[in-house]
Design a protein around this motif. Structure first.
Motif, PDB file in Angstrom:
ATOM      1  N   LEU A   1      -1.786 -13.413  -1.145  1.00 10.72           N
ATOM      2  CA  LEU A   1      -1.944 -13.249   0.195  1.00 10.72           C
ATOM      3  C   LEU A   1      -0.363 -13.046   0.918  1.00 10.72           C
ATOM      4  CD1 LEU A   1      -4.081 -16.569   0.511  1.00 10.72           C
ATOM      5  CD2 LEU A   1      -4.987 -14.044   0.825  1.00 10.72           C
ATOM      6  N   ALA A   2       0.446 -13.508   0.384  1.00  6.99           N
ATOM      7  CA  ALA A   2       1.854 -13.482   1.088  1.00  6.99           C
ATOM      8  C   ALA A   2       2.083 -11.925   0.868  1.00  6.99           C
ATOM      9  CB  ALA A   2       2.896 -14.213   0.426  1.00  6.99           C
ATOM     10  N   GLU A   3       1.927 -11.369  -0.232  1.00  8.20           N
ATOM     11  CA  GLU A   3       2.374  -9.903  -0.561  1.00  8.20           C
ATOM     12  C   GLU A   3       1.716  -8.867   0.456  1.00  8.20           C
ATOM     13  OE1 GLU A   3       1.918  -5.914  -1.791  1.00  8.20           O
ATOM     14  OE2 GLU A   3       0.336  -7.199  -1.953  1.00  8.20           O
ATOM     15  N   ALA A   4       0.261  -9.337   0.435  1.00  6.65           N
ATOM     16  CA  ALA A   4      -0.623  -8.391   1.396  1.00  6.65           C
ATOM     17  C   ALA A   4      -0.342  -8.681   2.897  1.00  6.65           C
ATOM     18  CB  ALA A   4      -2.096  -9.124   1.351  1.00  6.65           C
ATOM     19  N   GLY A   5       0.053  -9.839   3.273  1.00  4.38           N
ATOM     20  CA  GLY A   5       0.573 -10.165   4.617  1.00  4.38           C
ATOM     21  C   GLY A   5       1.979  -9.474   4.950  1.00  4.38           C
ATOM     22  N   LEU A   6       2.759  -9.278   4.155  1.00  5.61           N
ATOM     23  CA  LEU A   6       3.988  -8.810   4.323  1.00  5.61           C
ATOM     24  C   LEU A   6       3.801  -7.056   4.233  1.00  5.61           C
ATOM     25  CD1 LEU A   6       6.397 -10.880   2.069  1.00  5.61           C
ATOM     26  CD2 LEU A   6       6.288 -10.919   4.555  1.00  5.61           C
ATOM     27  N   ALA A   7       3.045  -6.862   3.507  1.00  4.25           N
ATOM     28  CA  ALA A   7       2.581  -5.311   3.690  1.00  4.25           C
ATOM     29  C   ALA A   7       2.078  -5.014   4.785  1.00  4.25           C
ATOM     30  CB  ALA A   7       1.935  -4.835   2.172  1.00  4.25           C
ATOM     31  N   PHE A   8       1.239  -5.664   5.224  1.00  8.87           N
ATOM     32  CA  PHE A   8       0.332  -5.406   6.612  1.00  8.87           C
ATOM     33  C   PHE A   8       1.164  -5.358   7.751  1.00  8.87           C
ATOM     34  CE2 PHE A   8      -2.068  -7.330  10.048  1.00  8.87           C
ATOM     35  CZ  PHE A   8      -3.146  -6.089  10.204  1.00  8.87           C
ATOM     36  N   LEU A   9       2.161  -6.467   7.548  1.00  7.87           N
ATOM     37  CA  LEU A   9       3.239  -6.366   8.763  1.00  7.87           C
ATOM     38  C   LEU A   9       4.158  -5.152   8.704  1.00  7.87           C
ATOM     39  CD1 LEU A   9       3.541 -10.339   9.166  1.00  7.87           C
ATOM     40  CD2 LEU A   9       2.278  -8.524  10.762  1.00  7.87           C
ATOM     41  N   GLY A  10       4.209  -4.337   7.490  1.00  6.57           N
ATOM     42  CA  GLY A  10       5.320  -3.579   7.584  1.00  6.57           C
ATOM     43  C   GLY A  10       6.474  -3.696   7.113  1.00  6.57           C
ATOM     44  N   PHE A  11       6.675  -5.016   6.373  1.00  8.55           N
ATOM     45  CA  PHE A  11       7.913  -5.466   5.856  1.00  8.55           C
ATOM     46  C   PHE A  11       8.004  -5.138   4.218  1.00  8.55           C
ATOM     47  CE2 PHE A  11       7.396  -8.334   9.260  1.00  8.55           C
ATOM     48  CZ  PHE A  11       8.726  -8.134  10.103  1.00  8.55           C
ATOM     49  N   GLN A  12       7.194  -4.012   3.757  1.00 13.50           N
ATOM     50  CA  GLN A  12       7.291  -3.522   2.448  1.00 13.50           C
ATOM     51  C   GLN A  12       7.170  -2.103   2.569  1.00 13.50           C
ATOM     52  OE1 GLN A  12       4.863  -5.528  -0.495  1.00 13.50           O
ATOM     53  NE2 GLN A  12       3.885  -3.676  -0.788  1.00 13.50           N
ATOM     54  N   ASP A  13       7.634  -1.233   1.495  1.00 16.80           N
ATOM     55  CA  ASP A  13       7.556   0.023   1.578  1.00 16.80           C
ATOM     56  C   ASP A  13       6.019   0.686   1.828  1.00 16.80           C
ATOM     57  OD1 ASP A  13       7.759   2.835   1.034  1.00 16.80           O
ATOM     58  OD2 ASP A  13       8.054   2.716  -0.855  1.00 16.80           O
ATOM     59  N   ILE A  14       5.994   1.157   2.914  1.00 12.31           N
ATOM     60  CA  ILE A  14       4.606   1.545   3.438  1.00 12.31           C
ATOM     61  C   ILE A  14       4.012   2.805   2.554  1.00 12.31           C
ATOM     62  CG2 ILE A  14       5.160   0.705   5.709  1.00 12.31           C
ATOM     63  CD1 ILE A  14       5.559   3.529   6.513  1.00 12.31           C
ATOM     64  N   ASN A  15       4.815   3.363   1.775  1.00 14.68           N
ATOM     65  CA  ASN A  15       4.416   4.437   1.097  1.00 14.68           C
ATOM     66  C   ASN A  15       3.571   3.954  -0.399  1.00 14.68           C
ATOM     67  OD1 ASN A  15       4.722   6.522   2.570  1.00 14.68           O
ATOM     68  ND2 ASN A  15       6.763   6.552   2.231  1.00 14.68           N
ATOM     69  N   SER A  16       4.190   2.504  -0.673  1.00 14.77           N
ATOM     70  CA  SER A  16       3.554   1.952  -2.005  1.00 14.77           C
ATOM     71  C   SER A  16       2.030   1.890  -2.011  1.00 14.77           C
ATOM     72  CB  SER A  16       4.316   0.724  -2.321  1.00 14.77           C
ATOM     73  OG  SER A  16       3.961  -0.346  -1.269  1.00 14.77           O
ATOM     74  N   ILE A  17       1.528   1.723  -3.157  1.00 15.70           N
ATOM     75  CA  ILE A  17       0.023   1.427  -3.107  1.00 15.70           C
ATOM     76  C   ILE A  17      -0.450  -0.122  -3.519  1.00 15.70           C
ATOM     77  CG2 ILE A  17      -2.138   2.060  -4.490  1.00 15.70           C
ATOM     78  CD1 ILE A  17      -0.635   4.468  -2.771  1.00 15.70           C
ATOM     79  N   SER A  18      -0.874  -0.654  -2.397  1.00 17.44           N
ATOM     80  CA  SER A  18      -1.354  -2.118  -2.696  1.00 17.44           C
ATOM     81  C   SER A  18      -2.548  -2.196  -1.626  1.00 17.44           C
ATOM     82  CB  SER A  18      -0.216  -2.963  -2.409  1.00 17.44           C
ATOM     83  OG  SER A  18       0.373  -3.225  -1.010  1.00 17.44           O
ATOM     84  N   TRP A  19      -3.250  -3.351  -1.635  1.00 17.91           N
ATOM     85  CA  TRP A  19      -4.168  -3.536  -0.459  1.00 17.91           C
ATOM     86  C   TRP A  19      -3.599  -3.811   0.876  1.00 17.91           C
ATOM     87  CZ3 TRP A  19      -7.108  -6.910  -4.710  1.00 17.91           C
ATOM     88  CH2 TRP A  19      -7.891  -6.251  -5.373  1.00 17.91           C
ATOM     89  N   GLY A  20      -2.369  -4.477   0.743  1.00 19.17           N
ATOM     90  CA  GLY A  20      -1.701  -4.785   2.017  1.00 19.17           C
ATOM     91  C   GLY A  20      -1.443  -3.661   2.570  1.00 19.17           C
ATOM     92  N   THR A  21      -0.710  -2.475   1.972  1.00 20.88           N
ATOM     93  CA  THR A  21      -0.394  -1.067   2.857  1.00 20.88           C
ATOM     94  C   THR A  21      -1.613  -0.419   3.004  1.00 20.88           C
ATOM     95  OG1 THR A  21      -0.301  -0.206   0.537  1.00 20.88           O
ATOM     96  CG2 THR A  21       1.998  -0.937   1.608  1.00 20.88           C
ATOM     97  N   MET A  22      -2.539  -0.541   2.430  1.00 24.32           N
ATOM     98  CA  MET A  22      -4.049  -0.089   2.796  1.00 24.32           C
ATOM     99  C   MET A  22      -4.435  -0.446   4.214  1.00 24.32           C
ATOM    100  SD  MET A  22      -6.638   0.287  -0.712  1.00 24.32           S
ATOM    101  CE  MET A  22      -7.923   0.930   0.316  1.00 24.32           C
ATOM    102  N   LEU A  23      -4.408  -1.941   4.325  1.00 21.56           N
ATOM    103  CA  LEU A  23      -4.661  -2.558   5.653  1.00 21.56           C
ATOM    104  C   LEU A  23      -3.711  -2.173   6.623  1.00 21.56           C
ATOM    105  CD1 LEU A  23      -5.435  -6.013   4.368  1.00 21.56           C
ATOM    106  CD2 LEU A  23      -7.122  -4.516   5.313  1.00 21.56           C
ATOM    107  N   TYR A  24      -2.307  -1.839   6.239  1.00 20.38           N
ATOM    108  CA  TYR A  24      -1.401  -1.575   7.072  1.00 20.38           C
ATOM    109  C   TYR A  24      -1.651  -0.063   7.904  1.00 20.38           C
ATOM    110  CZ  TYR A  24       3.048   0.582   8.955  1.00 20.38           C
ATOM    111  OH  TYR A  24       4.017   1.198   9.841  1.00 20.38           O
ATOM    112  N   TRP A  25      -2.066   0.922   7.031  1.00 22.46           N
ATOM    113  CA  TRP A  25      -2.315   2.081   7.485  1.00 22.46           C
ATOM    114  C   TRP A  25      -3.578   2.143   8.219  1.00 22.46           C
ATOM    115  CZ3 TRP A  25       1.132   5.360   8.205  1.00 22.46           C
ATOM    116  CH2 TRP A  25       2.208   5.575   7.453  1.00 22.46           C
ATOM    117  N   ALA A  26      -4.779   1.357   7.790  1.00 17.23           N
ATOM    118  CA  ALA A  26      -5.971   1.408   8.544  1.00 17.23           C
ATOM    119  C   ALA A  26      -5.701   0.601   9.933  1.00 17.23           C
ATOM    120  CB  ALA A  26      -6.922   0.191   7.942  1.00 17.23           C
ATOM    121  N   SER A  27      -4.832  -0.270  10.058  1.00 22.23           N
ATOM    122  CA  SER A  27      -4.694  -0.845  11.200  1.00 22.23           C
ATOM    123  C   SER A  27      -3.947   0.088  12.357  1.00 22.23           C
ATOM    124  CB  SER A  27      -3.625  -2.162  10.964  1.00 22.23           C
ATOM    125  OG  SER A  27      -3.264  -2.726  12.522  1.00 22.23           O
ATOM    126  N   ASN A  28      -2.699   0.899  11.685  1.00 25.58           N
ATOM    127  CA  ASN A  28      -1.915   1.988  12.385  1.00 25.58           C
ATOM    128  C   ASN A  28      -2.829   2.830  13.005  1.00 25.58           C
ATOM    129  OD1 ASN A  28       0.162   0.463  12.100  1.00 25.58           O
ATOM    130  ND2 ASN A  28       1.379   2.152  11.543  1.00 25.58           N
TER     131      ASN A  28
END
Length: 315
Positions: free
Chosen positions: A231-258
């Motif tokens: 949950l923490a990894e997904a949350g941080l990725a969703f907020l953009g505090f992780q490499d947004i070009n990496s492949i994870s469920w959090g970054t998928m949610l980040y790009w979907a939101s953006n």
């Protein structure tokens, strides 16, 4: 004579292998004793197989932006494509691998650190307990999410593996507190006193006497630490505090939101990663019933009593 000895030796080896296999299978038996643990185990195995065989299951490269953008689900692209033409289904499959590695890696490392600090603190007492207790309380009062955000902001777009390491190094305090309390309870038992009188070293007592008696707590801590890490990894990725070009469920949610996927009704972009996170978390919670049954002697005794009661009632 030699032939008979070799035949007997081969038979013994096969018997030993067979017994070992049955023992291994017996460990997983509690996962199929009730509906909850069975459901959790099946869900977990599905995601584990998906993570391990991701390159063979995913039909396309998750980062290849070579397809028609903004496609709805079709026979060629089961979950459609992103706004730049990436296959969402392939991203979902590879993201399962990232989630499993980061979640379990962080969960196990968190438990190891908490176990070391908690057991040493509870068993040694005195100044050791005071010093380790100070650091434990320091991490306890720090707001976890805020601390993670600050560290990630300084690192500037870290990878999911680095995120998992940070989660483990900052999230061990709760487990350490529980392990310390349990160690202090066990340290006054008769079998610990007998071990001390036999000349057993403190390190050996902690490893061979105290830790095995906390297996249910250790297993439960791994489960919930893993869930927290996911949950923490997904949350941080969703907020953009992780490499947004990496492949994870959090970054998928980040790009979907953006890209306003929810406002545009593009459900196939944001529902699969959210559902994946929820299902993995649910599987861990449900499997904890079986883990508790494996490692908790009280539950084993209660189960035996119920069996004897049923047999007596039938008789």
């Amino acid at each position: 004579m030699k032939t008979e000895l070799s035949t007997s030796s081969d038979y013994n080896k096969k018997t030993i292998r067979s017994n070992t296999l049955w023992r291994i299978l017996a460990v997983f038996k509690p996962f199929f004793t009730n509906v909850k643990s069975t459901t959790g185990f099946v869900i977990f195995i599905i995601f584990l197989i998906t993570a391990v065989f991701a390159p063979w299951i995913a039909p396309y490269s998750p980062s290849a932006a070579i397809y028609q953008p903004n496609l709805a689900p079709t026979a060629d692209h089961w979950l459609g494509t992103t706004n730049i033409g990436q296959d969402i289904y392939s991203q979902f499959i590879f993201s399962a691998r990232t989630t499993m590695v980061v979640g379990f890696g962080a969960g196990i490392l968190t438990t190891i650190i908490g176990l070391l600090v908690g057991v040493v603190s509870g068993y040694r007492g005195g100044w050791t307990d005071s010093i380790l207790g100070f650091f434990t309380n320091l991490f306890l009062v720090m707001p976890g999410l805020a601390l993670l955000i600050v560290i990630q902001a300084y690192l500037k777009a870290s990878s999911p593996l680095v995120t998992g390491l940070i989660i483990a190094l900052t999230g061990w305090a709760w487990g350490a507190r529980v392990f310390r309390s349990q160690t202090m309870t066990l340290a006054n038992r008769d079998f610990i006193s007998a071990a001390k009188m036999s000349g057993m070293s403190s390190f050996r007592i902690m490893v061979t006497q105290i830790c095995p008696n906390m297996m249910s707590i250790i297993a439960g801590n791994i489960m919930f630490a893993t869930l927290g890490a996911i949950l923490a990894e997904a949350g941080l990725a969703f907020l953009g505090f992780q490499d947004i070009n990496s492949i994870s469920w959090g970054t998928m949610l980040y790009w979907a939101s953006n890209n306003s996927a929810m406002l545009r009704g593009v459900w196939w972009w944001f529902i699969p990663p959210g559902l994946g996170i929820g299902l993995v978390g649910l599987s861990l919670v449900l499997m904890n019933f079986a883990v508790d049954q494996i490692t908790n002697p009280r539950l084993k005794r209660q189960k035996r009593r119920r069996k004897h009661g049923r047999k007596a009632a039938r008789a």
